[in-house]
Write an enzyme that holds these catalytic residues in place. Structure first.
Site, PDB file in Angstrom:
ATOM      1  N   LYS A 206      -1.790   6.271  12.959  1.00 51.85           N
ATOM      2  CA  LYS A 206      -0.839   6.678  12.057  1.00 51.85           C
ATOM      3  C   LYS A 206      -0.439   8.042  12.529  1.00 51.85           C
ATOM      4  CE  LYS A 206      -1.685   9.009   8.305  1.00 51.85           C
ATOM      5  NZ  LYS A 206      -2.180   9.576   7.115  1.00 51.85           N
TER       6      LYS A 206
ATOM      7  N   ASP B  81       1.310   4.763   6.221  1.00 53.11           N
ATOM      8  CA  ASP B  81       0.524   5.438   5.305  1.00 53.11           C
ATOM      9  C   ASP B  81       0.428   4.335   4.194  1.00 53.11           C
ATOM     10  OD1 ASP B  81       2.905   5.958   4.093  1.00 53.11           O
ATOM     11  OD2 ASP B  81       2.601   8.242   4.511  1.00 53.11           O
TER      12      ASP B  81
END
Length: 223
Positions: A127, A146
């Site tokens: 991420k 996320d």
């Protein structure tokens, strides 16, 4: 509800992207940063906390240790003291220093510009790497998943995967590459303003007719 065909889901996904771009035409990163290095550190610090909380500690942190050189020479205790208001601050402080040290020792003092190298850095997962590449270098390799993106992807029934990585893979298969870039920033804003975790504002949502989780969902409003 009958199972949605692949072509129908792809059509709906593109319509989601179109409406997102109308509502968030120029989405920006909510984290304060000035360089790829400060961006990397800020995103790593944002795990299990909010961008607002990160932005409260990074002015002092970056004033003292805003370069790989200075952070690499910092003590973990000094970094931890500055970021102590964040969750898991001791481990994050350790990763900050180790990340800077690896950047200095393995990458010539520059944040690497590829997914594999970024993920070697302590505290940097996929991420974070996606956000650094996209936001810091304009390189789109994937979609940063996320908590907001994960939640929205599932509410839109674009994925039923149980991990962020698998959810990202579902989104990458669903969306053509040219759509990947703005998804994280747009969906984060949407998740904060409308598709809230506990009480989504479905009645006011600009996607409510094409979201299967909405009570007024229409299977194909464009047909």
């Amino acid at each position: 509800m009958a199972r949605e065909k692949k072509a129908e889901k792809e059509k709906r996904a593109i319509e989601v992207a179109r409406r997102m771009s109308l509502h968030y035409p120029e989405p920006e990163c909510a984290l304060d940063y000035t360089t790829p290095f400060t961006l990397t550190i800020a995103v790593a610090l944002s795990a299990q906390t909010t961008d607002v909380n990160v932005n409260k500690v990074t002015p002092e942190l970056f004033a003292r240790f805003g370069t790989p050189e200075s952070m690499a020479q910092a003590s973990v205790e000094d970094v931890a003291e500055i970021i102590h208001s964040l969750g898991f601050y001791r481990n994050k402080a350790k990763n900050c220093v180790a990340c800077a040290q690896m950047i200095m020792s393995d990458f010539g003092g520059e944040v690497p510009r590829d997914m594999a190298s970024l993920q070697k850095l302590p505290g940097v997962g996929r991420k974070t790497a996606n956000i650094v590449l996209n936001e810091g270098f304009g390189i789109v390799e994937g979609i940063a998943v996320d908590t907001h993106v994960f939640r929205i992807a599932h509410r839109l029934k674009f994925s039923n995967a149980d991990t962020p990585l698998k959810t990202e893979q579902d989104l990458l298969k669903l969306y053509p590459r040219e759509y990947w870039g703005p998804i994280n920033h747009q969906w984060v804003l949407f998740g904060r303003e409308t598709c809230i975790a506990r009480r989504p504002k479905c009645a006011d949502c600009f996607l409510n007719d094409i979201c299967p989780s909405s009570p007024i969902y229409v299977k194909d409003p464009t047909s």
